[in-house]
Scaffold this motif. Structure first.
Motif, PDB file in Angstrom:
ATOM      1  N   UNK A 193      -8.316  60.267  22.794  1.00 12.13           N
ATOM      2  CA  UNK A 193      -9.124  60.273  22.122  1.00 12.13           C
ATOM      3  C   UNK A 193      -9.725  59.239  20.705  1.00 12.13           C
ATOM      4  N   UNK A 194     -10.886  58.513  21.290  1.00 17.86           N
ATOM      5  CA  UNK A 194     -10.895  57.274  20.531  1.00 17.86           C
ATOM      6  C   UNK A 194     -12.116  57.617  19.664  1.00 17.86           C
ATOM      7  N   UNK A 195     -11.742  57.452  18.171  1.00 22.04           N
ATOM      8  CA  UNK A 195     -12.672  57.473  17.866  1.00 22.04           C
ATOM      9  C   UNK A 195     -13.421  56.022  16.148  1.00 22.04           C
ATOM     10  N   UNK A 196     -13.722  56.292  15.731  1.00 22.66           N
ATOM     11  CA  UNK A 196     -14.508  55.114  15.241  1.00 22.66           C
ATOM     12  C   UNK A 196     -13.490  54.658  14.200  1.00 22.66           C
ATOM     13  N   UNK A 197     -12.310  54.676  13.683  1.00 15.53           N
ATOM     14  CA  UNK A 197     -11.286  53.864  13.796  1.00 15.53           C
ATOM     15  C   UNK A 197     -10.429  52.736  14.233  1.00 15.53           C
ATOM     16  N   UNK A 198     -11.191  53.450  15.909  1.00 16.63           N
ATOM     17  CA  UNK A 198      -9.963  52.780  16.741  1.00 16.63           C
ATOM     18  C   UNK A 198     -10.866  51.432  16.959  1.00 16.63           C
ATOM     19  N   UNK A 199     -12.312  51.535  16.693  1.00 18.67           N
ATOM     20  CA  UNK A 199     -13.711  50.960  16.536  1.00 18.67           C
ATOM     21  C   UNK A 199     -12.899  49.581  15.917  1.00 18.67           C
ATOM     22  N   UNK A 200     -12.868  50.028  14.735  1.00 21.20           N
ATOM     23  CA  UNK A 200     -12.641  49.598  13.060  1.00 21.20           C
ATOM     24  C   UNK A 200     -11.419  48.060  13.373  1.00 21.20           C
ATOM     25  N   UNK A 201     -10.367  48.702  13.977  1.00 20.83           N
ATOM     26  CA  UNK A 201      -9.167  48.466  14.760  1.00 20.83           C
ATOM     27  C   UNK A 201      -9.868  46.933  15.139  1.00 20.83           C
ATOM     28  N   UNK A 202     -10.451  47.386  16.463  1.00 17.91           N
ATOM     29  CA  UNK A 202     -10.335  46.678  17.681  1.00 17.91           C
ATOM     30  C   UNK A 202     -11.728  45.107  17.334  1.00 17.91           C
ATOM     31  N   UNK A 203     -12.526  45.811  16.406  1.00 17.97           N
ATOM     32  CA  UNK A 203     -13.164  44.561  15.753  1.00 17.97           C
ATOM     33  C   UNK A 203     -12.817  43.713  15.188  1.00 17.97           C
ATOM     34  N   UNK A 204     -12.400  44.080  14.945  1.00  8.88           N
ATOM     35  CA  UNK A 204     -11.043  43.137  13.772  1.00  8.88           C
ATOM     36  C   UNK A 204     -10.684  41.986  15.075  1.00  8.88           C
ATOM     37  N   UNK A 205     -10.588  41.987  15.801  1.00  9.25           N
ATOM     38  CA  UNK A 205      -9.756  41.659  16.622  1.00  9.25           C
ATOM     39  C   UNK A 205     -11.051  40.729  17.882  1.00  9.25           C
ATOM     40  N   UNK A 206     -12.136  41.189  17.723  1.00  2.29           N
ATOM     41  CA  UNK A 206     -13.269  41.509  18.844  1.00  2.29           C
ATOM     42  C   UNK A 206     -14.339  41.059  18.127  1.00  2.29           C
ATOM     43  N   UNK A 207     -14.723  40.434  16.671  1.00  5.16           N
ATOM     44  CA  UNK A 207     -15.543  40.519  15.594  1.00  5.16           C
ATOM     45  C   UNK A 207     -16.975  39.747  16.110  1.00  5.16           C
ATOM     46  N   UNK A 208     -17.763  40.921  16.316  1.00  2.12           N
ATOM     47  CA  UNK A 208     -19.301  41.005  16.996  1.00  2.12           C
ATOM     48  C   UNK A 208     -19.481  41.609  18.194  1.00  2.12           C
ATOM     49  N   UNK A 209     -17.962  42.065  18.654  1.00  6.85           N
ATOM     50  CA  UNK A 209     -18.604  42.373  20.062  1.00  6.85           C
ATOM     51  C   UNK A 209     -18.700  43.530  19.846  1.00  6.85           C
TER      52      UNK A 209
END
Length: 241
Positions: A193-209
């Motif tokens: 169950x991916x949620x916005x918090x998981x996007x925020x977490x992954x975004x730190x490793x993939x900035x701008x993606x």
């Protein structure tokens, strides 16, 4: 006819064909659509852990299973006492055949044809000649995606995307480093169950993606469920143009 369905999308399709709770006599705990009808149907366990004795007590005329969703040994055990139809659906053509065969079983061939025509219309989408490469994530820790032999891949590519991992099979693990090659990352609502918090977490490793939370049911539920998500898929396809 008394039918036990071992798969959520099959249960929904049976009710879309007009069956009642007197005909669909058993379903899994994950069969949640349509809510007003499934509530009246006996639960026979989960897709991976069926209650065999409960199913036997229902004395079904037909059990409908799925090669991917259900455990082979449990299905084979049921085959010793009952008629079991094992579906195997990884393409839209497979889905077309499933609906057609179900129409024959239920003596509702015209309705099946109507469903198939409407589903075909959904995917009459002009794709971008240079489709965006999509990484579709279904799991976390480890990250897992989909290969080209899955129904999710079929839906993704038929709405105009290109599966970044189409050279792989089933549900491979992928690294964050590999995700850098995607134009967009889709994080599915199921089975993890991916949620916005998981996007925020992954975004730190993939900035701008660019990352999008997507409805997992729209991609993985076969049968008539596709008719319920037509507008959703069309809107999503616009983001891939």
């Amino acid at each position: 006819m008394r039918i036990v369905s071992l798969v959520p999308s099959i249960t929904e399709t049976l009710f879309d064909f007009g069956l009642t709770a007197d005909e669909v006599v058993g379903r899994t705990k994950f069969c949640i659509h349509p809510a007003n009808l499934v509530k009246n149907v006996q639960i026979i366990g989960g897709t991976k852990n069926l209650n065999i004795e409960k199913i036997k007590s229902l004395n079904p005329d037909l059990i409908i299973a799925n090669k991917e969703e259900n455990e082979k040994l449990q299905v084979e055990e049921l085959m010793t006492d009952f008629k079991v139809w094992v579906t195997d659906i990884s393409t839209l053509e497979d889905n077309h055949q499933f609906i057609s065969e179900l129409g024959k079983h239920l003596d509702k061939k015209e309705l099946a044809q109507n469903f198939n025509e409407r589903i075909a219309h959904i995917f009459n989408i002009k794709t971008n000649p240079l489709p965006q490469k999509i990484a579709y994530l279904i799991w976390k820790n480890p990250y897992m995606t989909v290969g080209d032999d899955t129904f999710i891949n079929e839906v993704l590519e038929n709405i105009g995307g290109e599966n970044l991992f189409k050279d792989r099979k089933r549900y491979p693990e992928v690294t964050v480093e590999e995700l850098k090659n995607a134009d967009q990352v889709f994080l599915s609502s199921e089975p993890f169950p991916f949620q916005q918090k998981h996007i925020d977490e992954l975004q730190k490793e993939l900035p701008g993606k660019q990352m999008i939370l997507v409805d997992g049911e729209a991609f993985s539920w076969f049968g008539t469920h596709l008719l319920q998500v037509e507008d959703y898929l069309r809107e999503l396809s616009k983001k891939l143009a």
